[in-house]
Design a protein around this motif. Structure first.
Motif, PDB file in Angstrom:
ATOM      1  N   THR A 137       0.875  -1.029   0.152  1.00  0.00           N
ATOM      2  CA  THR A 137      -0.419   0.074  -0.324  1.00  0.00           C
ATOM      3  C   THR A 137       0.205   1.387  -0.195  1.00  0.00           C
ATOM      4  N   ASP A 196      -2.850   2.014  -8.191  1.00  0.00           N
ATOM      5  CA  ASP A 196      -3.339   1.702  -7.447  1.00  0.00           C
ATOM      6  C   ASP A 196      -4.333   0.783  -8.309  1.00  0.00           C
ATOM      7  N   ASP A 233      -5.427  -2.885  -6.959  1.00  0.00           N
ATOM      8  CA  ASP A 233      -7.164  -3.487  -6.936  1.00  0.00           C
ATOM      9  C   ASP A 233      -6.602  -5.725  -7.455  1.00  0.00           C
ATOM     10  N   ASP A 248      -8.886  -1.954  -0.739  1.00  0.00           N
ATOM     11  CA  ASP A 248      -9.313  -1.173   0.228  1.00  0.00           C
ATOM     12  C   ASP A 248      -8.524  -1.566   1.751  1.00  0.00           C
ATOM     13  N   ASN A 249      -7.684  -1.915   1.622  1.00  0.00           N
ATOM     14  CA  ASN A 249      -6.642  -2.377   2.655  1.00  0.00           C
ATOM     15  C   ASN A 249      -5.908  -0.655   3.678  1.00  0.00           C
ATOM     16  N   HIS A 250      -5.050  -0.186   4.224  1.00  0.00           N
ATOM     17  CA  HIS A 250      -5.523   0.555   5.301  1.00  0.00           C
ATOM     18  C   HIS A 250      -4.176   0.716   6.106  1.00  0.00           C
TER      19      HIS A 250
END
Length: 700
Positions: free
Chosen positions: A616, A638, A642, A648-650
């Protein structure tokens, strides 16, 4: 050749019997000195004279022995003398039934037909009074070390009890009261002799003493044990030169003498030492006994000059007492039994030959059994039973409590651990070379990656391989070193020197600087060589993730080492744990396609969360290039996220999970060490209580 006879005038040794009625707390000095004409130990009343004739000291080893014996040793008197009694001690173990006809197998286990309860010790009883030196000798397998471990409360008997001044103390209190020197030394090789004594002085001596008073006590012990000239020398080990074996043994004894115990137990203090060094050690031990301390030691085949230093001795054979009494009466006793000691023979060798049935010794099993039975029905045995101190719950007890706070213990242990790391240049060099080599290797393989479509796979590859190498490198490093440190911990915990929590926190704190410096160095080299995301913000986030990864893997290594019963088991368990975490790390299998039963594992995989955080950090907002004649699969970073399911990782979530794993692994590792320590103490206490209840009332 050295021969020992009685009633000669060449060299005279006079020993003092300790006056049991002397209750004075006034400090007194007892000196032992040897000259060419005489060697004497002075006292107030009661003396036993033994003449030692030495002829033909022609060899170099004999000359060294005499020179060392002439050195004056001075010890301060024991202020709290205490007797040690152990009535009717029996000990059994459960073992495989390799030989069901073994006479020591007392019963077959009812639960399974191939296990037997084998009795190791049979009704061993004795009392050692202040000022006495009791030597326990016997052939290999006689039960000497087992008995001494029971007397030191490292093992609980099946029947019997160990009394101090007639009192059955709790295990923890007993261990803080009695000094115990095991057969193998457990000293940190990278510390000097003075630093070692200062370390234990700070932990064992009362905090009311000033630093100057503690230092004076250390200097006093260095002088008493003849270690002043070696005070600045490292203890040493396999990879570090240091002091000699005899000096190491004297350091171990000096450590126990810091707290001035009333009783001192030593397991084969002369094992592995040359004759002259062994003689020096035994002179030291005798000097400690002459100050009013109760001293018991096991010794394997002492030389004749050492034999004549003993006040009392116990001869064991197959767990049974063949003789226990005054050493000077032993020759007469065995002569009455029909086994006189030949002229010019070592009495200790003669006694061991008597209880060893073999063609070499010429002794038969029948004669050995007769000797065992003869003692149990002899007046010597009756006299020994009469010496047993009756149980008295009101007598004063010499004991010490843990005198230092947990914070002070932690700081002191952290300093020792840090010094051990810094002073071990080989280990430091290996770590540094490993760190730089891994970074350079990955940097050269993935040198100056561009931002094309083909380079996407290489960027993913360098991040995944870096995470895997960090996990294996750190976990294996901890698993290979922590068991060694745990040996020092186990030995000190047996003596109740410091707490489990202080040891564990100090270990983490001592490693912390290196778990920051090394990953930052490695990450900096790799990041710019591989030309990863050029943003300064991304670079510092990358370093933070690496530091967290290294600390989590270090906690994982401690967790594996703590739950493994041995160092070998830790080295086997470590790769299994790492492989599981790598398999569910996110780059070999898609989490959404895993079987339901395995979908929870990626959530506790430090590899998975580290890889997600790095991916990320690397690809978020990264612009990738596409050639005009190629299909642009990943226009931006990005799109790469995907594709791998990380869209949707943080990063903050990965950091929280990694920090949670860090705390969890540490808590489990500490909990495991604490539980093992508590269970060991609990089992011994429970077995000792049961053994005390089984002891016949006549032994009380």
């Amino acid at each position: 050749q050295i021969s020992i006879t009685k009633h000669t005038t060449t060299t005279r040794t006079t020993t003092k019997a300790y006056n049991n009625n002397n209750n004075s707390n006034k400090s007194r000095q007892v000196s032992m000195s040897v000259s060419n004409s005489s060697r004497s130990m002075s006292g107030d009343e009661g003396s036993v004279a033994v003449e030692v004739e030495m002829r033909g000291l022609q060899t170099q080893s004999s000359a060294v022995m005499l020179a060392r014996a002439m050195t004056e040793l001075t010890f301060s008197e024991c202020n709290n003398p205490a007797s040690l009694s152990f009535p009717l001690v029996n000990f059994e173990v459960t073992t495989d039934a390799k030989d069901p006809e073994d006479q020591r197998c007392v019963a077959r286990m009812p639960c399974c037909g191939h296990r037997l309860r084998k009795q190791i010790l049979f009704d061993v009883s004795a009392t050692v009074l202040p000022g006495e030196l009791l030597a326990i000798i016997g052939p290999s397998g006689a039960g000497k070390t087992t008995l001494l471990n029971i007397l030191a409360r490292r093992t609980a008997p099946s029947v019997g009890k160990v009394l101090i001044n007639g009192q059955d103390l709790p295990v923890a209190t007993f261990r803080r009261t009695v000094g115990y020197v095991p057969q193998t030394d457990a000293l940190v090789p990278s510390m000097t002799v003075r630093e070692t004594l200062n370390f234990y002085a700070a932990l064992k001596l009362p905090r009311s003493l000033s630093a100057r008073e503690r230092s004076a006590r250390v200097n006093e012990l260095l002088e008493e044990f003849g270690l002043t000239h070696a005070a600045g020398t490292y203890i040493g080990g396999p990879t570090m030169p240091g002091i000699s074996g005899g000096q190491r043994r004297r350091v171990s004894i000096a450590i126990e003498m810091l707290s001035e115990p009333s009783c001192l137990l030593l397991d084969e203090p002369t094992s592995g030492l040359d004759a002259a060094t062994a003689m020096t050690i035994m002179h030291t031990i005798l000097g400690l006994a002459r100050t009013g301390r109760t001293v018991i030691c096991t010794i394997h085949q002492p030389r004749s000059s050492i034999w004549h230093l003993f006040d009392r001795f116990m001869l064991l054979c197959d767990g049974r007492v063949v003789y226990c009494g005054a050493a000077k009466q032993a020759l007469g006793y065995f002569e009455q039994q029909g086994f006189p000691c030949p002229t010019f023979s070592n009495p200790a060798d003669h006694f061991i030959d008597m209880v060893t049935a073999s063609p070499t010794t010429g002794q038969s099993e029948e004669n050995v059994e007769l000797l065992k039975d003869a003692y149990s029905g002899s007046p010597m045995h009756s006299a020994e039973l009469e010496r047993l101190v009756p149980e008295d719950r009101d007598s004063p007890l010499p004991h010490r409590s843990m005198v230092t706070s947990g914070l002070f213990q932690t700081l002191l242990l952290t300093k020792r651990s840090f010094l051990d790391i810094v002073r071990n240049p080989l280990a430091l060099k290996v770590k540094l070379i490993q760190t730089i080599f891994t970074a350079l290797l990955l940097g050269l393989v993935f040198l100056r990656l561009n931002f094309s479509q083909e380079a996407v796979q290489s960027r993913v590859g360098v991040l995944s391989f870096f995470v895997i190498s960090a996990v294996f490198q750190t976990v294996f490093g901890v698993a290979s070193t922590f068991p060694i440190e745990k040996q020092y911990f186990d030995r000190d915990r047996e003596a109740q020197v410091y707490s489990v929590l202080a040891f564990y926190i100090s270990k983490v704190l001592a490693d912390l600087p290196f778990e920051f410096i090394l990953p930052i160095l490695q990450g900096t080299i790799l990041y710019w060589m591989a030309n990863l995301n050029p943003s300064a913000e991304r670079f510092f986030i990358f370093l933070a993730i690496i530091v967290l990864l290294y600390n989590v893997t270090q906690s994982l290594g401690l967790f594996v080492s703590a739950i493994a019963p041995t160092a070998q088991a830790a080295m086997v368990l470590a790769p299994l744990v790492c492989v599981v975490f790598v398999l569910f790390g996110g780059f070999f299998a898609n989490q959404g396609e895993l079987p339901v039963v395995f979908r929870w594992i990626p959530w506790i995989s430090l590899v998975n969360h580290s890889f997600r955080a790095m991916m990320t950090n690397e690809f978020t907002g990264l612009q990738l290039t596409c050639e005009p004649d190629e299909q642009c699969v990943y226009p931006t970073g990005d799109d790469v996220l995907d594709f791998y399911g990380f869209g949707d990782n943080h990063i903050w979530l990965n950091v929280v999970v990694l920090f949670s794993l860090y705390l969890t692994f540490h808590l489990i590792a500490f909990g495991t060490l604490f539980l093992k320590d508590w269970l060991a103490m609990f089992k011994i206490s429970r077995k000792a209580a049961r053994a005390s209840l089984r002891t016949p009332s006549t032994a009380n």
